[in-house]
Write an enzyme that holds these catalytic residues in place. Structure first.
Site, mmCIF file in Angstrom:
data_model
loop_
_atom_site.group_PDB
_atom_site.id
_atom_site.type_symbol
_atom_site.label_atom_id
_atom_site.label_comp_id
_atom_site.label_asym_id
_atom_site.label_seq_id
_atom_site.Cartn_x
_atom_site.Cartn_y
_atom_site.Cartn_z
ATOM 1 N N HIS A 185 0.834 -1.219 0.000
ATOM 2 C CA HIS A 185 0.000 0.000 0.000
ATOM 3 C C HIS A 185 0.867 1.267 0.000
ATOM 4 O O HIS A 185 0.611 2.211 0.741
ATOM 5 C CB HIS A 185 -1.005 -0.011 1.158
ATOM 6 C CG HIS A 185 -0.412 -0.087 2.546
ATOM 7 N ND1 HIS A 185 -1.054 -0.744 3.572
ATOM 8 C CD2 HIS A 185 0.727 0.419 3.077
ATOM 9 C CE1 HIS A 185 -0.333 -0.634 4.681
ATOM 10 N NE2 HIS A 185 0.738 0.075 4.411
ATOM 11 N N HIS A 202 -1.304 5.054 9.733
ATOM 12 C CA HIS A 202 0.013 5.693 9.774
ATOM 13 C C HIS A 202 -0.057 6.986 10.585
ATOM 14 O O HIS A 202 0.258 8.070 10.101
ATOM 15 C CB HIS A 202 0.514 5.961 8.353
ATOM 16 C CG HIS A 202 0.659 4.712 7.527
ATOM 17 N ND1 HIS A 202 -0.418 4.096 6.920
ATOM 18 C CD2 HIS A 202 1.747 3.962 7.222
ATOM 19 C CE1 HIS A 202 -0.001 3.020 6.258
ATOM 20 N NE2 HIS A 202 1.311 2.920 6.433
#
Length: 288
Positions: A12, A59
């Site tokens: 990703h 994240h």
């Protein structure tokens, strides 16, 4: 009942999302990366799921370093693309499936896995880039999505074995849901990469492909890979691969922690380096 028919595994990389959003997919650098997903986009059209259970890592957008759940399931009706510092990606909002998500949470927690219930969160590139790679750039995503976030950012992170066991619990949960739903489970992140320190830029083709071989043919051994092997061989961020073990553990050939059923069919396998500073791995497995 609902059933898991396929698993999808993919990196990703945030730069992949930027290349898509900025119209760079046909540039010489990026063209081979996106060509590796041409089969996958057609496969998605030919095998549309009702729901994707999408395993990814946040994240530091939905969760900061002040609060880090090990496993977190999204139970909201929808999720907005996150602003990761340069504005949200220009992609559709993600439509959830609160009913199935709540059912999975109930079932998995009763199987002794401690999940964090998340009723509101934005989703970052860890979730939206895989959707873009598999679905292109539609006005709306073609199906509902249940986000499932795993902490692979701040140690201690869950073991591959625990993730593999969790995948089995998720399949049991899905199969106990009354509605007739076709569910895909996706594992995202990886493959080898390191973003900082003396080994920044590390990519290990040989180890990545050997790990893919093992994920397909010997997933129990794959699940027993120690953390130190990921760090040493695949870099500090290579630990993201434990998320793939959740999706692999949910496949129907895994019974009581062992390979006891018919092997899944490998529909597509792709590997490319580099994409930014990361190795891109991709796999589609169908249950038999």
């Amino acid at each position: 009942m609902a059933r898991i028919t396929a698993s999808v595994f993919t990196s990703h990389v945030p730069a992949i999302g930027a290349a898509l959003d900025l119209g760079k997919t046909q540039e010489d650098y990026w063209k081979p990366v996106f060509a590796g997903y041409d089969f996958s986009k057609q496969w998605m059209k030919d095998n549309p799921p009702d729901v994707i259970f999408l395993v990814f890592n946040d994240h530091a957008t939905a969760f900061s370093l002040e609060m880090i759940p090990t496993f977190a399931i999204g139970t909201a009706a929808d999720y907005q693309p996150a602003d990761e510092g340069w504005g949200p990606r220009p992609v559709p909002k993600v439509i959830g499936h609160p009913d199935l998500a709540a059912h999975i949470a109930q079932s998995v927690i009763q199987q002794d896995f401690d999940l964090t219930i998340v009723n509101k969160m934005d989703v970052d590139h860890g979730l939206t880039v895989p959707l873009s790679l598999m679905c292109g750039q539609p006005q709306a995503w073609p199906c509902q999505v249940i986000p499932f976030a795993v902490n692979v950012v701040q140690y201690p992170v869950p073991s591959g074995r625990r993730c593999f066991q969790l995948g089995q619990a998720i399949r049991k949960a899905v199969e106990s849901y009354d509605d007739d739903l076709n569910v895909h489970i996706w594992g995202t992140g990886g493959m080898s990469h390191q973003l900082q320190g003396a080994r920044a830029g590390l990519i290990n083709r040989e180890w990545d492909n050997a790990w893919l071989d093992k994920l397909i043919a010997d997933p129990v051994a794959c699940a027993n890979t120690p953390h130190i092997d990921y760090v040493r061989e695949a870099g500090s961020e290579g630990i993201e691969l434990v998320m793939w073990l959740i999706a692999r553990g949910a496949m129907s050939d895994i019974v009581d922690g062992k390979v006891q059923g018919p092997a899944p069919t490998v529909k597509h396998r792709f590997y490319h380096v580099p994409a930014s500073n990361t190795a891109v791995g991709h796999l589609i497995l169908e249950n038999n």
